[in-house]
Write a protein that holds these residues in place. Structure first.
Motif, PDB file in Angstrom:
ATOM      1  N   CYS A  51      35.090  38.164  49.290  1.00  0.00           N
ATOM      2  CA  CYS A  51      34.179  38.888  49.213  1.00  0.00           C
ATOM      3  C   CYS A  51      34.787  39.853  50.802  1.00  0.00           C
ATOM      4  O   CYS A  51      35.402  39.609  51.935  1.00  0.00           O
ATOM      5  CB  CYS A  51      32.746  39.219  49.724  1.00  0.00           C
ATOM      6  N   HIS A  53      33.952  41.648  53.007  1.00  0.00           N
ATOM      7  CA  HIS A  53      32.890  42.256  53.604  1.00  0.00           C
ATOM      8  C   HIS A  53      33.395  41.114  55.379  1.00  0.00           C
ATOM      9  O   HIS A  53      34.210  40.954  55.980  1.00  0.00           O
ATOM     10  CB  HIS A  53      31.674  42.875  53.296  1.00  0.00           C
ATOM     11  N   GLU A  69      27.307  41.857  42.523  1.00  0.00           N
ATOM     12  CA  GLU A  69      27.355  41.671  43.428  1.00  0.00           C
ATOM     13  C   GLU A  69      26.982  40.755  44.489  1.00  0.00           C
ATOM     14  O   GLU A  69      27.247  39.589  44.152  1.00  0.00           O
ATOM     15  CB  GLU A  69      25.931  41.973  43.713  1.00  0.00           C
ATOM     16  N   TRP A  75      26.663  43.759  48.913  1.00  0.00           N
ATOM     17  CA  TRP A  75      27.615  44.744  48.354  1.00  0.00           C
ATOM     18  C   TRP A  75      27.768  44.584  46.873  1.00  0.00           C
ATOM     19  O   TRP A  75      27.903  43.753  46.889  1.00  0.00           O
ATOM     20  CB  TRP A  75      29.124  44.767  49.547  1.00  0.00           C
ATOM     21  N   ARG A  76      28.396  46.114  46.319  1.00  0.00           N
ATOM     22  CA  ARG A  76      28.353  45.629  45.328  1.00  0.00           C
ATOM     23  C   ARG A  76      29.375  46.023  44.694  1.00  0.00           C
ATOM     24  O   ARG A  76      30.509  47.122  45.224  1.00  0.00           O
ATOM     25  CB  ARG A  76      26.906  46.203  44.010  1.00  0.00           C
ATOM     26  N   CYS A  83      33.750  49.820  45.958  1.00  0.00           N
ATOM     27  CA  CYS A  83      32.849  49.001  46.323  1.00  0.00           C
ATOM     28  C   CYS A  83      31.858  50.047  45.974  1.00  0.00           C
ATOM     29  O   CYS A  83      31.734  51.640  46.294  1.00  0.00           O
ATOM     30  CB  CYS A  83      32.595  49.146  48.140  1.00  0.00           C
ATOM     31  N   VAL A  86      26.792  49.632  50.080  1.00  0.00           N
ATOM     32  CA  VAL A  86      26.309  48.619  50.699  1.00  0.00           C
ATOM     33  C   VAL A  86      25.244  48.805  50.914  1.00  0.00           C
ATOM     34  O   VAL A  86      24.554  50.106  51.745  1.00  0.00           O
ATOM     35  CB  VAL A  86      27.223  48.810  51.898  1.00  0.00           C
ATOM     36  N   THR A  93      30.083  54.741  49.404  1.00  0.00           N
ATOM     37  CA  THR A  93      31.614  53.730  49.747  1.00  0.00           C
ATOM     38  C   THR A  93      32.819  53.282  49.043  1.00  0.00           C
ATOM     39  O   THR A  93      33.625  53.095  48.999  1.00  0.00           O
ATOM     40  CB  THR A  93      30.715  52.514  49.850  1.00  0.00           C
ATOM     41  N   LEU A  99      37.015  49.118  51.848  1.00  0.00           N
ATOM     42  CA  LEU A  99      35.474  48.471  51.298  1.00  0.00           C
ATOM     43  C   LEU A  99      35.656  47.562  49.914  1.00  0.00           C
ATOM     44  O   LEU A  99      35.341  47.066  49.530  1.00  0.00           O
ATOM     45  CB  LEU A  99      33.676  49.444  51.391  1.00  0.00           C
TER      46      LEU A  99
END
Ligand code: FES
Ligand SMILES: [Fe+2]
Length: 337
Positions: A51, A53, A69, A75-76, A83, A86, A93, A99
């Motif tokens: 991910c 993130h 997800e 986050w998907r 993305c 969020v 996003t 992202l």
């Protein structure tokens, strides 16, 4: 990256289509790279399994609202990596490049999913002859990820001499051999070995599965595919396309596609017979590749001497590394198999 550039940048088969159903996620590894494969109503996605993130593995996640997800903060990601959400934040996003998850190019066809790490790879994977031929019956056989090196598995299937010993009684026999002619043909971007013989092999497999045999040919399509074809007097008896996807330096995922002419017997019966006879042979190869790998790992590296039966010499290895080889045919070699 410990694979040659030509291997790392090629298309690789990573799963059967049926292994990634709608709303499912599957973790696969190829060329030391873990990938989260998933399928939603928006299509199939192949994301690097990290991910963007906080680096949670995306393959632990679920398919939700058409995307994958992440279980950590939710986050998907869409199949193309954008993305989509969020959670808890109002911001838009999907256009934000920072992202994005890393999405790989993928291609799906004939029940197989291929991906590539390269932007420069051909538009679609190059497939060997008859791979999608509608005039043949086809089925896939997959048995997980094996310990050992993909390259050694390729060498194993290109080498007929191990069949008398390792597969004694199943394919050939170590105590009774038949005269054969071996002809090696180099194609520049591949190599094949033709085995000409006047009667089928003496193992039980040939006795049950083959009526007549003129010759068989195994051809290496670099980097990871070998196709073996058995031909009778008039036509193809069996074609096996084996794909050895390098997973890590110590493991690989083999996929085998069996193709047979329609009409000899019902497809399900052929499939059952091939699986029945081949299961012990496959187990023997799996064990041999594992044992060989244990020894190489113990000593820290392979150290191979080539003997008079190793007709391909270092050509397989050169092709694996992305080299081209001089086209032409070797002189016919008489041998006993
Ligand atoms: S680590 Fe994936 S959403 Fe935070
Ligand atoms: Fe074998």
């Amino acid at each position: 990256m410990s694979f040659p550039k030509a291997v790392a940048e090629a298309w690789h088969m990573v799963a059967l289509s049926r292994e990634v159903k709608r709303n499912q996620v599957r973790k696969v590894t190829f060329c030391n790279t873990p990938i989260a494969l998933f399928r939603s109503e928006r299509g199939l996605g192949a994301l690097i399994d990290r991910c963007p993130h906080r680096n949670y593995p995306l393959s632990d996640g679920r398919v939700h609202d058409g995307g994958l997800e992440c279980p950590y903060h939710g986050w998907r990601f869409n199949p193309d990596g954008a993305c989509a959400a969020v959670p808890g934040c109002m911001a838009e996003t999907s256009q934000d490049q920072r992202l994005r998850a890393d999405a790989l190019r993928l291609w799906e066809g004939h029940g197989a999913i291929f991906v590539t790490l390269s932007e420069d790879a051909s538009i679609t994977p190059e497939l060997p002859p008859d791979f999608g031929n509608p005039e043949l019956d086809h089925f896939w056989w997959q048995q997980g990820t094996w310990r050992g090196r993909a390259f050694d598995a390729i060498e194993n299937v290109m080498d007929p001499f191990h069949t008398n010993h390792l597969h004694h009684g199943f394919i050939r026999r170590r105590d009774r051999r038949l005269p054969v002619n071996l002809i090696v043909n180099s194609h520049g971007d591949g190599i094949d070995m033709v085995i000409e013989q006047t009667q089928p092999d003496l193992g039980i497999m040939s006795r049950f599965l083959e009526r007549d045999r003129e010759h068989s040919v195994s051809r290496y399509y670099p980097p990871a595919t070998v196709q073996a074809r058995w031909e009778g007097e008039t036509r193809l008896t069996l074609c096996v396309t084996a794909i050895f996807t390098p997973a890590t330096d110590d493991s690989f995922t083999p996929f085998a596609r069996f193709s047979t002419p329609k009409g000899l017997a019902p497809a399900w019966l052929k499939q059952a017979a091939i699986r029945l006879f081949l299961a012990p042979v496959v187990a023997q190869d799996r064990r041999a590749l594992e044992r060989q790998h244990e020894v190489m790992t113990h000593f820290g590296h392979p150290q191979f001497s080539s003997g008079p039966g190793d007709l391909l010499g270092n050509r397989l290895y050169r092709l694996w590394q992305g080299e081209r080889i001089e086209p032409g045919s070797d002189a016919t070699v008489e041998a006993m198999l």
